[in-house]
Design a protein around this motif. Structure first.
Motif, PDB file in Angstrom:
ATOM      1  N   SER A   1       1.003  -1.063  -0.001  1.00 60.98           N
ATOM      2  CA  SER A   1       0.101  -0.022  -0.063  1.00 60.98           C
ATOM      3  C   SER A   1       0.893   1.147  -0.001  1.00 60.98           C
ATOM      4  N   LEU A   2       0.287   2.461  -0.597  1.00 60.13           N
ATOM      5  CA  LEU A   2       1.348   3.786  -0.572  1.00 60.13           C
ATOM      6  C   LEU A   2       0.247   4.728  -0.307  1.00 60.13           C
ATOM      7  N   THR A   3       0.548   5.592   0.749  1.00 63.11           N
ATOM      8  CA  THR A   3      -0.049   6.678   1.131  1.00 63.11           C
ATOM      9  C   THR A   3       0.253   8.010   0.676  1.00 63.11           C
ATOM     10  N   ILE A   4      -0.606   8.627   0.018  1.00 64.13           N
ATOM     11  CA  ILE A   4      -0.220   9.935  -0.763  1.00 64.13           C
ATOM     12  C   ILE A   4      -0.527  11.108   0.205  1.00 64.13           C
ATOM     13  N   GLN A   5       0.172  12.005   0.389  1.00 65.57           N
ATOM     14  CA  GLN A   5      -0.159  13.414   1.151  1.00 65.57           C
ATOM     15  C   GLN A   5      -0.367  14.503   0.358  1.00 65.57           C
ATOM     16  N   CYS A   6      -1.465  15.173   0.691  1.00 70.18           N
ATOM     17  CA  CYS A   6      -1.827  16.492   0.093  1.00 70.18           C
ATOM     18  C   CYS A   6      -2.004  17.412   0.900  1.00 70.18           C
ATOM     19  N   GLN A   7      -1.405  18.681   0.959  1.00 72.29           N
ATOM     20  CA  GLN A   7      -1.074  19.759   1.931  1.00 72.29           C
ATOM     21  C   GLN A   7      -1.624  21.075   1.085  1.00 72.29           C
ATOM     22  N   VAL A   8      -2.502  21.964   1.599  1.00 73.01           N
ATOM     23  CA  VAL A   8      -2.956  22.970   0.959  1.00 73.01           C
ATOM     24  C   VAL A   8      -2.588  24.218   1.862  1.00 73.01           C
ATOM     25  N   ASP A   9      -2.183  25.320   1.222  1.00 77.24           N
ATOM     26  CA  ASP A   9      -1.593  26.575   1.949  1.00 77.24           C
ATOM     27  C   ASP A   9      -2.872  27.261   2.606  1.00 77.24           C
ATOM     28  N   SER A  10      -4.005  27.049   2.000  1.00 79.73           N
ATOM     29  CA  SER A  10      -5.376  27.754   3.051  1.00 79.73           C
ATOM     30  C   SER A  10      -6.356  26.860   2.758  1.00 79.73           C
ATOM     31  N   GLN A  11      -7.463  27.060   3.811  1.00 85.12           N
ATOM     32  CA  GLN A  11      -8.290  26.273   4.380  1.00 85.12           C
ATOM     33  C   GLN A  11      -9.397  25.955   3.136  1.00 85.12           C
ATOM     34  N   VAL A  12      -9.509  24.740   2.803  1.00 88.17           N
ATOM     35  CA  VAL A  12     -10.661  24.459   1.761  1.00 88.17           C
ATOM     36  C   VAL A  12     -11.704  23.552   2.083  1.00 88.17           C
ATOM     37  N   THR A  13     -12.928  23.957   1.694  1.00 87.17           N
ATOM     38  CA  THR A  13     -13.972  22.758   2.160  1.00 87.17           C
ATOM     39  C   THR A  13     -13.836  21.287   1.476  1.00 87.17           C
ATOM     40  N   MET A  14     -13.650  21.368   0.142  1.00 85.69           N
ATOM     41  CA  MET A  14     -13.454  20.215  -0.369  1.00 85.69           C
ATOM     42  C   MET A  14     -12.250  19.965  -1.037  1.00 85.69           C
ATOM     43  N   MET A  15     -11.593  18.737  -1.147  1.00 90.49           N
ATOM     44  CA  MET A  15     -10.518  18.394  -1.640  1.00 90.49           C
ATOM     45  C   MET A  15     -11.013  17.142  -2.631  1.00 90.49           C
ATOM     46  N   PHE A  16     -10.184  17.092  -3.788  1.00 84.10           N
ATOM     47  CA  PHE A  16     -10.549  16.078  -4.863  1.00 84.10           C
ATOM     48  C   PHE A  16      -9.399  15.168  -5.229  1.00 84.10           C
ATOM     49  N   TRP A  17      -9.555  13.904  -5.143  1.00 88.05           N
ATOM     50  CA  TRP A  17      -8.664  12.934  -5.631  1.00 88.05           C
ATOM     51  C   TRP A  17      -8.804  12.404  -7.030  1.00 88.05           C
ATOM     52  N   TYR A  18      -7.849  12.664  -8.157  1.00 91.07           N
ATOM     53  CA  TYR A  18      -8.071  12.282  -9.453  1.00 91.07           C
ATOM     54  C   TYR A  18      -7.016  11.111  -9.818  1.00 91.07           C
ATOM     55  N   ARG A  19      -7.368  10.405 -10.518  1.00 90.45           N
ATOM     56  CA  ARG A  19      -6.399   9.563 -11.146  1.00 90.45           C
ATOM     57  C   ARG A  19      -6.031   9.724 -12.654  1.00 90.45           C
ATOM     58  N   GLN A  20      -5.024   9.634 -13.136  1.00 92.50           N
ATOM     59  CA  GLN A  20      -4.609  10.094 -14.616  1.00 92.50           C
ATOM     60  C   GLN A  20      -3.975   8.862 -15.160  1.00 92.50           C
ATOM     61  N   GLN A  21      -4.601   7.991 -16.031  1.00 91.97           N
ATOM     62  CA  GLN A  21      -3.587   6.975 -16.625  1.00 91.97           C
ATOM     63  C   GLN A  21      -2.963   7.351 -17.873  1.00 91.97           C
TER      64      GLN A  21
END
Lengths: 114, 111
Positions: A18-38
């Motif tokens: 398993s691999l865990t990917i981290q995402c950090q944003v420089d401001s507060q946001v309500t929604m975050m989205f995860w996409y895959r690009q094959q």
């Protein structure tokens, strides 16, 4: 515009791990989205991560395979579980602007599964 | 059949050329249309954002939407080597809804 830091930028993993990917944003946001690009294909939305609630998964994606955490308004993780070569792809974190008119993307995680 | 079809490319042009990138779509409910540019090993960045039919210009870039034909285009004037990237069209039904992306067209501008 939001600044999004995504880690790791790339990884090579063994089948079944398993691999865990981290995402950090420089401001507060309500929604975050995860996409895959094959390779050679369009961006596909995996799930929407809301702070304080369960992520909403798109058709074809399940929580057991892609568990997501959203502990606060600036951070999220996506785990790719029990990986197979078919999971080799670029995974992208994204956030919307306050009106959600525009999407901002991280640089992506290039995942290769052997 | 995909909801959004994008000219596959790749496209190679000499510096200074006018480039036309195109997408067609099948869902007449789409109202918001975007073009993203993606450099190698980077995430997509929003180039143009338009609502409904019409043209929108920003510097060397012009986005055109023809809802009657379900066809959108991005024109790049006086193309530069720095424009070399993959261009993705995207569209959605509502302002805050899910975006549907095309597969992308890879453009190379040769000096």
């Amino acid at each position: 515009s939001a600044v999004i830091s995504q880690k790791p930028s790339r990884d090579i993993c063994q089948r079944g791990t398993s691999l865990t990917i981290q995402c950090q944003v420089d401001s507060q946001v309500t929604m975050m989205f995860w996409y895959r690009q094959q390779p050679g294909q369009s961006l596909t939305l995996i799930a929407t991560a809301n702070q304080g609630s369960e992520a909403t998964y798109e058709s074809g994606f399940v929580i057991d395979k892609f568990p997501i955490s959203r502990p606060n308004l600036t951070f999220s993780t996506l785990t790719v579980s029990n990986m197979s070569p078919e999971d080799s792809s670029i995974y992208l974190c994204s956030v919307g602007d306050p009106t959600n008119e525009k999407l901002f993307f991280g640089s992506g995680t290039q995942l290769s599964v052997l | 059949q995909k909801e959004v079809e994008q000219d596959p490319g790749p496209l190679s042009v000499p510096e200074g050329a006018i480039v036309s990138l195109n997408c067609t779509y099948s869902n007449s409910a789409f109202q918001y249309f975007m073009w993203y540019r993606q450099y190698s090993r980077k995430g997509p960045e929003l180039l143009m954002y338009t609502y409904s039919s019409g043209n929108k210009e920003d510097g060397r870039f012009t986005a055109q939407v023809d809802k009657s034909s379900k066809y959108i285009s991005l024109f790049i004037r006086d193309s530069q080597p720095s424009d070399s990237a993959t261009y993705l069209c995207a569209m959605r039904i509502t302002n805050a809804g899910k975006s549907t992306f095309g597969d992308g067209t890879t453009l190379t501008v040769k000096p």
